[in-house]
Design a protein around this motif. Structure first.
Motif, PDB file in Angstrom:
ATOM      1  N   GLY A 147     -33.244 -19.145 -66.619  1.00 13.58           N
ATOM      2  CA  GLY A 147     -34.142 -19.968 -65.801  1.00 13.58           C
ATOM      3  C   GLY A 147     -33.967 -19.616 -64.345  1.00 13.58           C
ATOM      4  N   LEU A 148     -35.061 -19.152 -63.719  1.00 10.01           N
ATOM      5  CA  LEU A 148     -34.982 -18.719 -62.325  1.00 10.01           C
ATOM      6  C   LEU A 148     -35.684 -19.713 -61.416  1.00 10.01           C
TER       7      LEU A 148
ATOM      8  N   PHE B  74     -40.051 -30.529 -41.083  1.00  7.23           N
ATOM      9  CA  PHE B  74     -39.627 -29.166 -40.705  1.00  7.23           C
ATOM     10  C   PHE B  74     -40.850 -28.340 -40.322  1.00  7.23           C
TER      11      PHE B  74
ATOM     12  N   HIS C 275     -31.530 -22.433 -51.667  1.00  4.55           N
ATOM     13  CA  HIS C 275     -31.966 -23.777 -52.080  1.00  4.55           C
ATOM     14  C   HIS C 275     -31.484 -24.047 -53.506  1.00  4.55           C
TER      15      HIS C 275
ATOM     16  N   ALA D 295     -30.145 -32.751 -47.194  1.00  2.00           N
ATOM     17  CA  ALA D 295     -29.773 -32.177 -48.501  1.00  2.00           C
ATOM     18  C   ALA D 295     -28.424 -32.737 -48.951  1.00  2.00           C
TER      19      ALA D 295
ATOM     20  N   ALA E 166     -41.149 -24.406 -55.737  1.00  2.00           N
ATOM     21  CA  ALA E 166     -42.372 -24.763 -55.007  1.00  2.00           C
ATOM     22  C   ALA E 166     -43.415 -23.637 -54.842  1.00  2.00           C
TER      23      ALA E 166
ATOM     24  N   MET F 225     -28.993 -36.158 -50.265  1.00  2.00           N
ATOM     25  CA  MET F 225     -29.668 -36.061 -51.571  1.00  2.00           C
ATOM     26  C   MET F 225     -28.640 -35.715 -52.648  1.00  2.00           C
ATOM     27  N   LYS F 226     -27.732 -34.784 -52.323  1.00  2.00           N
ATOM     28  CA  LYS F 226     -26.730 -34.374 -53.321  1.00  2.00           C
ATOM     29  C   LYS F 226     -25.779 -35.526 -53.659  1.00  2.00           C
TER      30      LYS F 226
ATOM     31  N   GLY G 171     -39.545 -21.337 -61.935  1.00  3.03           N
ATOM     32  CA  GLY G 171     -40.061 -22.533 -61.279  1.00  3.03           C
ATOM     33  C   GLY G 171     -39.640 -22.563 -59.823  1.00  3.03           C
TER      34      GLY G 171
ATOM     35  N   VAL H 109     -33.117 -26.582 -39.173  1.00  2.55           N
ATOM     36  CA  VAL H 109     -32.210 -26.362 -40.307  1.00  2.55           C
ATOM     37  C   VAL H 109     -31.074 -27.410 -40.382  1.00  2.55           C
TER      38      VAL H 109
ATOM     39  N   VAL I   4     -38.932 -34.492 -45.579  1.00  3.58           N
ATOM     40  CA  VAL I   4     -38.082 -33.621 -44.759  1.00  3.58           C
ATOM     41  C   VAL I   4     -38.791 -32.274 -44.546  1.00  3.58           C
TER      42      VAL I   4
HETATM   43 CO1  B1M Z   1     -35.585 -24.801 -46.728  1.00  6.60          CO
HETATM   44  N1  B1M Z   1     -37.472 -24.320 -46.831  1.00  6.60           N
HETATM   45  N2  B1M Z   1     -35.224 -23.176 -45.704  1.00  6.60           N
HETATM   46  N3  B1M Z   1     -33.775 -25.460 -46.632  1.00  6.60           N
HETATM   47  N4  B1M Z   1     -36.236 -26.398 -47.464  1.00  6.60           N
HETATM   48  C1  B1M Z   1     -38.320 -25.150 -47.668  1.00  6.60           C
HETATM   49  C2  B1M Z   1     -38.369 -24.604 -49.099  1.00  6.60           C
HETATM   50  C3  B1M Z   1     -39.743 -25.041 -46.928  1.00  6.60           C
HETATM   51  C4  B1M Z   1     -40.952 -25.241 -47.861  1.00  6.60           C
HETATM   52  C5  B1M Z   1     -39.766 -26.030 -45.726  1.00  6.60           C
HETATM   53  C6  B1M Z   1     -41.110 -26.020 -45.025  1.00  6.60           C
HETATM   54  O1  B1M Z   1     -41.391 -25.128 -44.266  1.00  6.60           O
HETATM   55  N5  B1M Z   1     -41.948 -27.007 -45.299  1.00  6.60           N
HETATM   56  C7  B1M Z   1     -39.644 -23.593 -46.326  1.00  6.60           C
HETATM   57  C8  B1M Z   1     -40.176 -22.456 -47.215  1.00  6.60           C
HETATM   58  C9  B1M Z   1     -41.475 -21.861 -46.711  1.00  6.60           C
HETATM   59  C10 B1M Z   1     -41.945 -20.769 -47.607  1.00  6.60           C
HETATM   60  O2  B1M Z   1     -41.270 -19.874 -47.983  1.00  6.60           O
HETATM   61  N6  B1M Z   1     -43.194 -20.906 -47.976  1.00  6.60           N
HETATM   62  C11 B1M Z   1     -38.144 -23.466 -46.072  1.00  6.60           C
HETATM   63  C12 B1M Z   1     -37.552 -22.541 -45.163  1.00  6.60           C
HETATM   64  C13 B1M Z   1     -38.525 -21.732 -44.318  1.00  6.60           C
HETATM   65  C14 B1M Z   1     -36.157 -22.372 -45.045  1.00  6.60           C
HETATM   66  C15 B1M Z   1     -35.400 -21.371 -44.160  1.00  6.60           C
HETATM   67  C16 B1M Z   1     -35.999 -19.949 -44.098  1.00  6.60           C
HETATM   68  C17 B1M Z   1     -35.309 -22.011 -42.750  1.00  6.60           C
HETATM   69  C18 B1M Z   1     -34.694 -21.151 -41.669  1.00  6.60           C
HETATM   70  O3  B1M Z   1     -33.558 -20.746 -41.779  1.00  6.60           O
HETATM   71  N7  B1M Z   1     -35.476 -20.886 -40.665  1.00  6.60           N
HETATM   72  C19 B1M Z   1     -33.974 -21.371 -44.784  1.00  6.60           C
HETATM   73  C20 B1M Z   1     -33.809 -20.309 -45.879  1.00  6.60           C
HETATM   74  C21 B1M Z   1     -32.373 -20.230 -46.377  1.00  6.60           C
HETATM   75  C22 B1M Z   1     -32.285 -19.383 -47.625  1.00  6.60           C
HETATM   76  O4  B1M Z   1     -32.487 -19.868 -48.715  1.00  6.60           O
HETATM   77  N8  B1M Z   1     -31.981 -18.102 -47.459  1.00  6.60           N
HETATM   78  C23 B1M Z   1     -33.941 -22.748 -45.394  1.00  6.60           C
HETATM   79  C24 B1M Z   1     -32.783 -23.477 -45.557  1.00  6.60           C
HETATM   80  C25 B1M Z   1     -32.720 -24.743 -46.106  1.00  6.60           C
HETATM   81  C26 B1M Z   1     -31.421 -25.568 -46.163  1.00  6.60           C
HETATM   82  C27 B1M Z   1     -30.183 -24.733 -46.508  1.00  6.60           C
HETATM   83  C28 B1M Z   1     -31.219 -26.200 -44.803  1.00  6.60           C
HETATM   84  C29 B1M Z   1     -31.812 -26.703 -47.198  1.00  6.60           C
HETATM   85  C30 B1M Z   1     -31.385 -26.370 -48.660  1.00  6.60           C
HETATM   86  C31 B1M Z   1     -30.088 -27.038 -49.048  1.00  6.60           C
HETATM   87  C32 B1M Z   1     -29.822 -26.870 -50.523  1.00  6.60           C
HETATM   88  O5  B1M Z   1     -30.678 -26.714 -51.375  1.00  6.60           O
HETATM   89  N9  B1M Z   1     -28.539 -26.880 -50.806  1.00  6.60           N
HETATM   90  C33 B1M Z   1     -33.341 -26.645 -47.164  1.00  6.60           C
HETATM   91  C34 B1M Z   1     -34.178 -27.676 -47.674  1.00  6.60           C
HETATM   92  C35 B1M Z   1     -33.479 -28.966 -48.074  1.00  6.60           C
HETATM   93  C36 B1M Z   1     -35.582 -27.528 -47.807  1.00  6.60           C
HETATM   94  C37 B1M Z   1     -36.625 -28.576 -48.267  1.00  6.60           C
HETATM   95  C38 B1M Z   1     -36.790 -29.567 -47.111  1.00  6.60           C
HETATM   96  C39 B1M Z   1     -36.319 -29.357 -49.524  1.00  6.60           C
HETATM   97  C40 B1M Z   1     -36.060 -28.508 -50.783  1.00  6.60           C
HETATM   98  C41 B1M Z   1     -35.627 -29.433 -51.897  1.00  6.60           C
HETATM   99  O6  B1M Z   1     -34.448 -29.589 -52.148  1.00  6.60           O
HETATM  100  N10 B1M Z   1     -36.603 -30.128 -52.518  1.00  6.60           N
HETATM  101  C42 B1M Z   1     -37.901 -27.657 -48.509  1.00  6.60           C
HETATM  102  C43 B1M Z   1     -39.210 -28.383 -48.269  1.00  6.60           C
HETATM  103  C44 B1M Z   1     -39.862 -28.881 -49.560  1.00  6.60           C
HETATM  104  O7  B1M Z   1     -39.557 -28.443 -50.657  1.00  6.60           O
HETATM  105  N11 B1M Z   1     -40.820 -29.757 -49.397  1.00  6.60           N
HETATM  106  C45 B1M Z   1     -37.558 -26.427 -47.759  1.00  6.60           C
HETATM  107  C46 B1M Z   1     -36.333 -31.144 -53.552  1.00  6.60           C
HETATM  108  C47 B1M Z   1     -36.250 -30.470 -54.928  1.00  6.60           C
HETATM  109  C48 B1M Z   1     -35.971 -31.539 -55.991  1.00  6.60           C
HETATM  110  O8  B1M Z   1     -37.497 -29.879 -55.196  1.00  6.60           O
HETATM  111  O9  B1M Z   1     -36.544 -27.537 -55.084  1.00  6.60           O
HETATM  112  O10 B1M Z   1     -39.054 -27.919 -55.258  1.00  6.60           O
HETATM  113  P1  B1M Z   1     -37.672 -28.328 -55.596  1.00  6.60           P
HETATM  114  O11 B1M Z   1     -37.513 -28.352 -57.186  1.00  6.60           O
HETATM  115  C49 B1M Z   1     -38.449 -28.965 -58.049  1.00  6.60           C
HETATM  116  C50 B1M Z   1     -39.581 -28.024 -58.524  1.00  6.60           C
HETATM  117  O12 B1M Z   1     -39.904 -27.007 -57.615  1.00  6.60           O
HETATM  118  C51 B1M Z   1     -39.113 -27.529 -59.845  1.00  6.60           C
HETATM  119  O13 B1M Z   1     -38.388 -28.639 -60.367  1.00  6.60           O
HETATM  120  C52 B1M Z   1     -37.672 -29.286 -59.311  1.00  6.60           C
HETATM  121  C53 B1M Z   1     -37.566 -30.760 -59.651  1.00  6.60           C
HETATM  122  O14 B1M Z   1     -38.808 -31.335 -59.924  1.00  6.60           O
HETATM  123  N12 B1M Z   1     -38.256 -26.368 -59.976  1.00  6.60           N
HETATM  124  C54 B1M Z   1     -38.165 -25.696 -61.166  1.00  6.60           C
HETATM  125  C55 B1M Z   1     -37.379 -25.796 -59.114  1.00  6.60           C
HETATM  126  N13 B1M Z   1     -36.750 -24.790 -59.701  1.00  6.60           N
HETATM  127  C56 B1M Z   1     -37.189 -24.702 -60.972  1.00  6.60           C
HETATM  128  C57 B1M Z   1     -36.840 -23.843 -62.014  1.00  6.60           C
HETATM  129  C58 B1M Z   1     -37.497 -24.012 -63.250  1.00  6.60           C
HETATM  130  C59 B1M Z   1     -38.466 -24.990 -63.420  1.00  6.60           C
HETATM  131  C60 B1M Z   1     -38.806 -25.851 -62.400  1.00  6.60           C
HETATM  132  O15 B1M Z   1     -37.229 -23.245 -64.324  1.00  6.60           O
HETATM  133  C61 B1M Z   1     -36.095 -22.441 -64.325  1.00  6.60           C
END
Ligand code: B1M
Length: 213
Positions: A145-146, A53, A102, A67, A180, A70-71, A178, A60, A49
């Motif tokens: 944990g942040l 994006f 997120h 999402a 990404a 997934m939930k 933690g 979005v 996903v």
């Molecule tokens: Co957004 N988003 N998003 N998004 N989103 C990303 C993060 C992004 C990488 C997509 C992309 O461009 N490829 C990008 C960020 C770019 C950057 O900053 N470098 C992005 C963007 C740009 C945005 C918006 C700005 C989009 C916009 O509005 N134009 C916006 C921001 C909103 C905001 O937060 N203010 C936005 C919005 C959203 C949704 C609301 C639509 C939705 C979130 C819904 C929700 O969470 N309820 C969403 C989603 C789903 C994603 C992606 C597709 C998936 C995130 C996810 O759930 N991953 C994401 C792309 C991606 O990650 N590939 C993306 C699955 C999850 C299991 O992984 O969260 O990484 P993750 O967690 C992992 C590790 O990171 C770690 O362990 C977890 C499990 O292994 N971990 C920790 C996480 N937290 C930890 C804490 C710890 C330890 C480990 O210790 C405390």
């Protein structure tokens, strides 16, 4: 890959909130371990996903419906993943930093910590630094944990560490981070006590930080 895992993966990518829970239940009934569903279908689906994006194919709303799917899947897996270990390791406040909505990764980390026997206090998402400190103090927490997923919000991890320092609690309440965009080097740079790449490493780190095997 097994056909049903591929169907779950595709279902999350397509945001199909009816098919995904149905297929997850089917997979579990067939004896597929919940960790396999998580690691081989759900997590790769969210990565796909994100790639769509980035490529401008998804916006979005599509990310939101994926999402949601997934939930729904995580809600089914939760009781299977959290086989509560009754030994209490300690209390941890977990949340996504200010400005960041997120919460899937944060929820997954909370779930694994709970399963390992931590008492998890979920602070939610978009949590202000002072709020983290207030919740940790009120609950007499051992750890905070942040989570951050945006390069623009990860700086609020530093602000949270500073708020803890100002409250005179730095070192007493350990901070782990933690998400990404975050790295080990960033954790060191902002004075956090540790970084974990994923949910299972987060459990190992939390145990290490409170000095339990
Ligand atoms: Co957004 N988003 N998003 N998004 N989103 C990303 C993060 C992004 C990488 C997509 C992309 O461009 N490829 C990008 C960020 C770019 C950057 O900053 N470098 C992005 C963007 C740009 C945005 C918006 C700005 C989009 C916009 O509005 N134009 C916006 C921001 C909103 C905001 O937060 N203010 C936005 C919005 C959203 C949704 C609301 C639509 C939705 C979130 C819904 C929700 O969470 N309820 C969403 C989603 C789903 C994603 C992606 C597709 C998936 C995130 C996810 O759930 N991953 C994401 C792309 C991606 O990650 N590939 C993306 C699955 C999850 C299991 O992984 O969260 O990484 P993750 O967690 C992992 C590790 O990171 C770690 O362990 C977890 C499990 O292994 N971990 C920790 C996480 N937290 C930890 C804490 C710890 C330890 C480990 O210790 C405390």
């Amino acid at each position: 890959m097994e056909k049903f895992l591929q169907e779950i993966l595709d279902g999350v990518v397509n945001g199909d909130n009816h098919l995904v829970p149905e297929k997850v239940n089917e997979a579990l009934e067939k004896g597929t371990p919940p960790e396999t569903v998580l690691n081989e279908a759900l997590i790769p689906a969210m990565a796909e996903v994100g790639q769509r994006f980035e490529a401008g194919e998804y916006f979005v709303p599509e990310m939101l419906i994926s999402a949601r799917a997934m939930k729904s899947a995580l809600a089914i897996l939760k009781p299977k993943l959290v086989k509560i270990n009754f030994q209490s390791y300690g209390k941890i406040v977990v949340g996504t930093v200010k400005g960041d909505l997120h919460d899937i990764g944060k929820n997954l980390v909370s779930l694994m910590l709970e399963g390992a026997g931590f008492e998890v206090i979920d602070a939610g998402s978009d949590v202000a630094p002072e709020k983290f400190v207030e919740i940790a103090k009120a609950n007499n927490a051992d750890l905070i944990g942040l989570s951050a997923l945006l390069t623009t919000t990860m700086t609020n991890m530093k602000t949270t560490v500073s708020a803890l320092e100002q409250a005179g609690l730095k070192g007493k309440i350990k901070v782990m981070i933690g998400g990404a965009p975050v790295t080990e080097a960033y954790a060191a740079q902002i004075g956090a006590d540790g970084y974990a790449e994923d949910a299972s490493r987060a459990v190992a780190l939390a145990k290490r930080l409170i000095d339990r095997p």
